[in-house]
Design a protein around this motif. Structure first.
Motif, mmCIF file in Angstrom:
data_model
loop_
_atom_site.group_PDB
_atom_site.id
_atom_site.type_symbol
_atom_site.label_atom_id
_atom_site.label_comp_id
_atom_site.label_asym_id
_atom_site.label_seq_id
_atom_site.Cartn_x
_atom_site.Cartn_y
_atom_site.Cartn_z
ATOM 1 N N LEU A 1 0.813 -1.215 0.000
ATOM 2 C CA LEU A 1 0.000 0.000 0.000
ATOM 3 C C LEU A 1 0.849 1.270 0.000
ATOM 4 C CD1 LEU A 1 -2.832 -1.056 2.470
ATOM 5 C CD2 LEU A 1 -2.767 -1.258 -0.023
ATOM 6 N N ASP A 2 2.000 1.237 0.658
ATOM 7 C CA ASP A 2 2.823 2.436 0.708
ATOM 8 C C ASP A 2 3.514 2.737 -0.620
ATOM 9 O OD1 ASP A 2 4.753 0.464 0.698
ATOM 10 O OD2 ASP A 2 5.680 1.047 2.608
ATOM 11 N N GLN A 3 3.394 1.817 -1.579
ATOM 12 C CA GLN A 3 3.973 2.027 -2.905
ATOM 13 C C GLN A 3 2.972 2.639 -3.896
ATOM 14 O OE1 GLN A 3 7.237 1.542 -3.925
ATOM 15 N NE2 GLN A 3 7.538 1.347 -1.725
ATOM 16 N N ARG A 4 1.739 2.801 -3.474
ATOM 17 C CA ARG A 4 0.740 3.331 -4.404
ATOM 18 C C ARG A 4 1.057 4.740 -4.914
ATOM 19 N NH1 ARG A 4 -5.044 0.829 -2.154
ATOM 20 N NH2 ARG A 4 -4.752 -1.209 -3.169
ATOM 21 N N PRO A 5 1.571 5.665 -4.087
ATOM 22 C CA PRO A 5 1.972 6.963 -4.654
ATOM 23 C C PRO A 5 3.061 6.834 -5.714
ATOM 24 C CG PRO A 5 1.721 7.131 -2.281
ATOM 25 C CD PRO A 5 1.643 5.663 -2.604
ATOM 26 N N ASN A 6 3.981 5.882 -5.537
ATOM 27 C CA ASN A 6 5.015 5.659 -6.554
ATOM 28 C C ASN A 6 4.394 5.152 -7.847
ATOM 29 O OD1 ASN A 6 6.987 6.406 -4.724
ATOM 30 N ND2 ASN A 6 7.403 4.305 -4.078
ATOM 31 N N TYR A 7 3.363 4.307 -7.728
ATOM 32 C CA TYR A 7 2.645 3.833 -8.911
ATOM 33 C C TYR A 7 2.041 5.026 -9.661
ATOM 34 C CZ TYR A 7 -0.761 1.423 -11.828
ATOM 35 O OH TYR A 7 -1.486 0.973 -12.909
ATOM 36 N N ALA A 8 1.355 5.908 -8.925
ATOM 37 C CA ALA A 8 0.719 7.065 -9.554
ATOM 38 C C ALA A 8 1.742 7.964 -10.243
ATOM 39 C CB ALA A 8 -0.078 7.847 -8.511
ATOM 40 N N ARG A 9 2.906 8.131 -9.622
ATOM 41 C CA ARG A 9 3.973 8.934 -10.234
ATOM 42 C C ARG A 9 4.463 8.302 -11.526
ATOM 43 N NH1 ARG A 9 8.486 7.732 -7.125
ATOM 44 N NH2 ARG A 9 8.756 6.123 -8.710
ATOM 45 N N SER A 10 4.728 6.990 -11.491
ATOM 46 C CA SER A 10 5.204 6.305 -12.696
ATOM 47 C C SER A 10 4.162 6.340 -13.800
ATOM 48 C CB SER A 10 5.567 4.852 -12.370
ATOM 49 O OG SER A 10 6.710 4.784 -11.547
ATOM 50 N N LEU A 11 2.896 6.245 -13.422
ATOM 51 C CA LEU A 11 1.820 6.323 -14.406
ATOM 52 C C LEU A 11 1.849 7.656 -15.139
ATOM 53 C CD1 LEU A 11 -0.904 5.348 -15.619
ATOM 54 C CD2 LEU A 11 -2.013 6.356 -13.604
ATOM 55 N N ARG A 12 1.968 8.737 -14.402
ATOM 56 C CA ARG A 12 2.025 10.061 -15.036
ATOM 57 C C ARG A 12 3.258 10.193 -15.921
ATOM 58 N NH1 ARG A 12 0.919 11.445 -9.641
ATOM 59 N NH2 ARG A 12 2.957 12.450 -9.390
ATOM 60 N N GLN A 13 4.348 9.611 -15.500
ATOM 61 C CA GLN A 13 5.577 9.685 -16.296
ATOM 62 C C GLN A 13 5.453 8.898 -17.594
ATOM 63 O OE1 GLN A 13 8.451 8.178 -13.477
ATOM 64 N NE2 GLN A 13 8.920 10.208 -12.667
ATOM 65 N N ALA A 14 4.816 7.743 -17.523
ATOM 66 C CA ALA A 14 4.764 6.852 -18.684
ATOM 67 C C ALA A 14 3.855 7.363 -19.794
ATOM 68 C CB ALA A 14 4.305 5.456 -18.243
ATOM 69 N N LEU A 15 2.815 8.107 -19.432
ATOM 70 C CA LEU A 15 1.838 8.539 -20.423
ATOM 71 C C LEU A 15 2.298 9.776 -21.190
ATOM 72 C CD1 LEU A 15 -1.481 8.108 -18.419
ATOM 73 C CD2 LEU A 15 -0.864 6.896 -20.528
ATOM 74 N N LYS A 16 1.925 9.802 -22.461
ATOM 75 C CA LYS A 16 2.065 11.026 -23.237
ATOM 76 C C LYS A 16 1.100 12.072 -22.683
ATOM 77 C CE LYS A 16 2.973 8.405 -27.497
ATOM 78 N NZ LYS A 16 2.441 8.046 -28.840
ATOM 79 N N PRO A 17 1.368 13.364 -22.886
ATOM 80 C CA PRO A 17 0.391 14.377 -22.465
ATOM 81 C C PRO A 17 -0.975 14.090 -23.086
ATOM 82 C CG PRO A 17 2.464 15.412 -23.069
ATOM 83 C CD PRO A 17 2.591 13.962 -23.449
ATOM 84 N N GLY A 18 -2.006 14.081 -22.261
ATOM 85 C CA GLY A 18 -3.334 13.774 -22.763
ATOM 86 C C GLY A 18 -3.598 12.295 -22.936
ATOM 87 N N GLY A 19 -2.681 11.427 -22.443
ATOM 88 C CA GLY A 19 -2.858 9.988 -22.566
ATOM 89 C C GLY A 19 -3.933 9.461 -21.626
ATOM 90 N N TYR A 20 -4.242 8.185 -21.786
ATOM 91 C CA TYR A 20 -5.365 7.575 -21.071
ATOM 92 C C TYR A 20 -4.899 6.479 -20.102
ATOM 93 C CZ TYR A 20 -8.184 9.855 -24.655
ATOM 94 O OH TYR A 20 -8.765 10.778 -25.488
ATOM 95 N N PHE A 21 -5.613 6.397 -19.003
ATOM 96 C CA PHE A 21 -5.392 5.363 -17.991
ATOM 97 C C PHE A 21 -6.694 4.584 -17.844
ATOM 98 C CE2 PHE A 21 -5.291 4.582 -13.153
ATOM 99 C CZ PHE A 21 -4.623 3.381 -13.292
ATOM 100 N N LEU A 22 -6.662 3.310 -18.230
ATOM 101 C CA LEU A 22 -7.821 2.430 -18.088
ATOM 102 C C LEU A 22 -7.515 1.438 -16.986
ATOM 103 C CD1 LEU A 22 -10.588 1.339 -19.040
ATOM 104 C CD2 LEU A 22 -9.327 -0.120 -20.645
ATOM 105 N N SER A 23 -8.374 1.393 -15.973
ATOM 106 C CA SER A 23 -8.085 0.551 -14.821
ATOM 107 C C SER A 23 -9.287 -0.302 -14.440
ATOM 108 C CB SER A 23 -7.683 1.405 -13.618
ATOM 109 O OG SER A 23 -7.378 0.592 -12.502
ATOM 110 N N ILE A 24 -9.000 -1.527 -14.047
ATOM 111 C CA ILE A 24 -9.966 -2.360 -13.337
ATOM 112 C C ILE A 24 -9.557 -2.314 -11.867
ATOM 113 C CG2 ILE A 24 -10.978 -4.648 -13.071
ATOM 114 C CD1 ILE A 24 -10.102 -5.256 -15.954
#
Length: 199
Positions: free
Chosen positions: A113-136
């Motif tokens: 659980l304490d790694q979830r902010p790191n996940y969110a950071r990496s997600l923003r880094q990986a996406l192009k500007p205006g990119g999409y995040f689809l999650s289950i």
């Protein structure tokens, strides 16, 4: 303590691998499409990778367990897919702003659980500007006793992790699920990354 994912694949103790792609993803694709470059962190043996590749996306499956990728390589190619060994939480510079979509199913719910902010950071880094995040999202986990993985996520946690930098476009409770998951325990959400974002 983080789970030893390599040992799980080596010992074939992988109950999360149902042998086919996530039904909620299939349900999403019945009315919408995913195109361009797609990243799937924690891809496991690649069932979701192959489903998206088969419908025309260029998909990279990323996993920290070589055993998972070895099993993924045993399947016939479905389209334009590739698998790489890597840690999404410590994103390689070559993945920064590379992807039109990130698809989440079995990574966020599996990390501590304490790694979830790191996940969110990496997600923003990986996406192009205006990119999409689809999650289950796993909103509930059957007989959850505070231990995991998988770990459920609350609506407030989703808002805390993603609300500032993403716009929620669409969400639904999937009708199609794995038999072991009761109706209502998952939520499918499509987000769009806001263009002015500080990583």
């Amino acid at each position: 303590m983080p789970k030893d994912w390599e040992a799980a694949y080596e010992n074939e103790t992988t109950p999360w691998d149902k042998g086919y792609a996530a039904p909620p993803l299939s349900e999403f694709l019945e009315t919408r499409s995913i195109a361009g470059d797609v990243l799937i962190p924690g891809c496991g043996t690649g069932h979701d990778v192959r489903l998206l590749a088969a419908q025309g996306a260029k998909v990279l499956g990323l996993d920290i367990a070589q055993g998972a990728l070895n099993k993924a390589a045993e399947f016939d190619r479905a389209g334009d897919e590739l698998y790489e060994l890597g840690d999404f939480l410590n994103l390689s510079p070559r993945y920064v702003e590379r992807f039109d979509y990130v698809f989440e199913h079995t990574c966020l719910c599996a990390i501590d659980l304490d790694q979830r902010p790191n996940y969110a950071r990496s997600l923003r880094q990986a996406l192009k500007p205006g990119g999409y995040f689809l999650s289950i999202f796993f909103r509930q986990v059957r007989e959850y006793d505070g231990n995991g993985p998988p770990y459920p996520i609350t609506q407030q946690e989703i808002e805390t992790l993603f609300g500032k930098h993403f716009k929620r476009l669409y969400s639904f409770v999937p009708e199609k699920t794995y038999p072991s998951r009761p109706f209502g325990c998952e939520e499918v959400v499509l987000f769009k990354l806001k263009r002015s974002v500080e990583h």
